[in-house]
Write an enzyme that holds these catalytic residues in place. Structure first.
Site, PDB file in Angstrom:
ATOM      1  N   GLY A  32       0.842  -1.206   0.000  1.00  0.00           N
ATOM      2  CA  GLY A  32       0.000   0.000   0.000  1.00  0.00           C
ATOM      3  C   GLY A  32       0.867   1.242   0.000  1.00  0.00           C
ATOM      4  O   GLY A  32       0.567   2.241   0.659  1.00  0.00           O
ATOM      5  N   ALA A  33       1.953   1.175  -0.767  1.00  0.00           N
ATOM      6  CA  ALA A  33       3.032   2.157  -0.645  1.00  0.00           C
ATOM      7  C   ALA A  33       2.630   3.583  -1.004  1.00  0.00           C
ATOM      8  O   ALA A  33       3.188   4.533  -0.464  1.00  0.00           O
ATOM      9  CB  ALA A  33       4.224   1.717  -1.490  1.00  0.00           C
ATOM     10  N   SER A  48      -7.275  -1.226  13.179  1.00  0.00           N
ATOM     11  CA  SER A  48      -8.050   0.021  13.233  1.00  0.00           C
ATOM     12  C   SER A  48      -8.765   0.080  14.573  1.00  0.00           C
ATOM     13  O   SER A  48      -9.087  -0.955  15.168  1.00  0.00           O
ATOM     14  CB  SER A  48      -9.077   0.054  12.100  1.00  0.00           C
ATOM     15  OG  SER A  48     -10.033   1.061  12.351  1.00  0.00           O
ATOM     16  N   TYR A  52     -15.514  -4.113   7.562  1.00  0.00           N
ATOM     17  CA  TYR A  52     -14.154  -3.586   7.772  1.00  0.00           C
ATOM     18  C   TYR A  52     -13.698  -3.899   9.203  1.00  0.00           C
ATOM     19  O   TYR A  52     -12.580  -4.376   9.421  1.00  0.00           O
ATOM     20  CB  TYR A  52     -14.180  -2.073   7.528  1.00  0.00           C
ATOM     21  CG  TYR A  52     -12.890  -1.338   7.783  1.00  0.00           C
ATOM     22  CD1 TYR A  52     -11.834  -1.403   6.874  1.00  0.00           C
ATOM     23  CD2 TYR A  52     -12.719  -0.562   8.931  1.00  0.00           C
ATOM     24  CE1 TYR A  52     -10.655  -0.714   7.103  1.00  0.00           C
ATOM     25  CE2 TYR A  52     -11.544   0.132   9.167  1.00  0.00           C
ATOM     26  CZ  TYR A  52     -10.519   0.052   8.251  1.00  0.00           C
ATOM     27  OH  TYR A  52      -9.351   0.741   8.482  1.00  0.00           O
ATOM     28  N   ALA A  75     -14.763  -6.236  11.185  1.00  0.00           N
ATOM     29  CA  ALA A  75     -14.562  -7.680  11.346  1.00  0.00           C
ATOM     30  C   ALA A  75     -13.192  -8.086  10.800  1.00  0.00           C
ATOM     31  O   ALA A  75     -12.460  -8.870  11.414  1.00  0.00           O
ATOM     32  CB  ALA A  75     -15.662  -8.440  10.625  1.00  0.00           C
ATOM     33  N   LYS A  81     -10.545  -6.159  10.441  1.00  0.00           N
ATOM     34  CA  LYS A  81      -9.474  -5.603  11.276  1.00  0.00           C
ATOM     35  C   LYS A  81      -9.377  -6.340  12.611  1.00  0.00           C
ATOM     36  O   LYS A  81      -8.291  -6.497  13.165  1.00  0.00           O
ATOM     37  CB  LYS A  81      -9.705  -4.100  11.489  1.00  0.00           C
ATOM     38  CG  LYS A  81      -9.480  -3.264  10.220  1.00  0.00           C
ATOM     39  CD  LYS A  81      -8.064  -3.399   9.685  1.00  0.00           C
ATOM     40  CE  LYS A  81      -7.751  -2.396   8.583  1.00  0.00           C
ATOM     41  NZ  LYS A  81      -6.388  -2.568   8.036  1.00  0.00           N
ATOM     42  N   ILE A 137      -7.501   8.884  10.991  1.00  0.00           N
ATOM     43  CA  ILE A 137      -6.304   9.510  10.430  1.00  0.00           C
ATOM     44  C   ILE A 137      -6.670  10.112   9.077  1.00  0.00           C
ATOM     45  O   ILE A 137      -7.302   9.441   8.245  1.00  0.00           O
ATOM     46  CB  ILE A 137      -5.164   8.470  10.248  1.00  0.00           C
ATOM     47  CG1 ILE A 137      -4.919   7.707  11.567  1.00  0.00           C
ATOM     48  CG2 ILE A 137      -3.885   9.143   9.752  1.00  0.00           C
ATOM     49  CD1 ILE A 137      -4.501   8.542  12.744  1.00  0.00           C
TER      50      ILE A 137
END
Lengths: 81, 242
Positions: free
Chosen positions: B7-8, B137, B150, B152, B154, B183
């Protein structure tokens, strides 16, 4: 260095066993040193030494010293043990 | 120190690339889009002289991930730090979530982490050392309406970290997760300014986070200062209560 020497060295290093114990009868979970942790280390060692990357099925299937030779040959036909 | 960042070109990923480029000896970066990776490499090489390998890969494609790790194995024969920043966030009530979306959300956020951990740990095992840091998260522990899938996924990351720490500790590999709060990254750009203000008011520190709040924690966890820390999930959320 021959392929068989590299292979035996890999088993000696990964399983921390004497060279004399690395033979055709050496099998996963039958030797007290070859447990699941040692198996992970062995796989990493073999991938490093033979410059291959095993499929998961082959990692699961690598249940003996003999089987290791068979699987490695599949990845690199020029290797002979 | 050989570092791999997924995910750079995302918010946290890009900031992490710039941070790790300061102390890495070689950087491997990956993402789905080769053009975006190349643009990031161009930016990085203006500031740093270390070798940077940009390899496009779909994190949900086992074959592509294998090719990525084959490249790393062939090039450096080792991996010291793995940072998994890739992920997706789909804001959708469960009742309105299609099966494909559910599968994709789980795959991008959880299955990809499992897959990368499998390859990364195998490479780290060669030297009996390495550090893996995943991104969870705040939603995993506190929940958030519209983010059930999402959350679940994480929460799965946190379970993965706990078990894998036990599995890999004996071979010298540490694994932890950072659980960011809200963020300001492209991942949450769909939130309105009113929503953002409301969330900021729910934090103890009274503000939203930014990538500079996260990256030093990632650096710490992968440093020798954290050498006795593994299996932990560290919240970096400004005291956010959802």
């Amino acid at each position: 260095m021959t392929a068989i020497t590299i292979l035996v060295d890999a088993f000696v290093t990964a399983l921390e066993v004497p060279r004399s114990e690395v033979n055709e009868s050496l099998e996963y979970n039958s030797h007290k040193q070859w447990d699941s942790t040692a198996h992970m280390i062995l796989i990493a060692q073999l991938e490093n030494d033979f410059e291959v990357m095993f499929d998961i099925d082959d990692i699961i299937d690598m249940s003996s010293f003999t089987k290791a030779k068979e699987i490695l040959t599949k990845y690199n036909e020029s290797i002979s043990f | 120190m050989i570092v791999l960042i997924t995910g750079a070109y995302g918010g946290i990923g890009k900031a992490a690339c710039f941070s790790y480029a300061k102390n890495a000896t070689r950087l491997f970066i990956t993402g789905r889009d080769q053009d975006k990776l190349n643009a990031l490499v161009a930016e990085l090489t203006q500031n740093f002289s270390i070798p940077i390998d940009a390899i496009a890969a779909d994190i949900n494609d086992n074959a592509q991930v294998k090719v990525l790790f084959q490249h790393i194995a062939k090039t450096t024969k080792r991996l010291d730090v793995f940072l998994h920043c890739a992920g997706t966030l789909t804001q959708q009530p469960l009742m309105m979530s299609r099966f494909e979306m559910i599968q994709n959300e789980i795959a991008s956020n959880l299955t990809s982490a499992v897959l990368f951990c499998q390859f990364a740990s195998k490479l780290m095992m060669r030297n009996k050392q390495g550090v893996i840091t995943l991104l969870s998260s705040i939603v995993a522990s506190q929940g958030s309406a519209g983010q059930s899938v999402y959350g679940a996924a994480k929460a799965g990351i946190e379970g993965l970290v706990k078990s894998l720490a036990k599995e890999l500790g004996s071979v010298g590999i540490r694994i932890n997760a950072v659980a960011p709060g809200f963020i300001e990254t492209p991942l949450v750009e769909h939130f309105s300014s009113e929503e953002k203000t409301m969330i900021a008011n729910k934090t103890s520190l009274g503000r939203l986070g930014n990538v500079d709040d996260i990256v030093p924690v990632l650096q710490f966890l992968s440093s020798s200062n954290a050498r006795y820390i593994t299996g932990q999930v560290l919240a970096v959320d400004g005291g956010l209560v959802l």
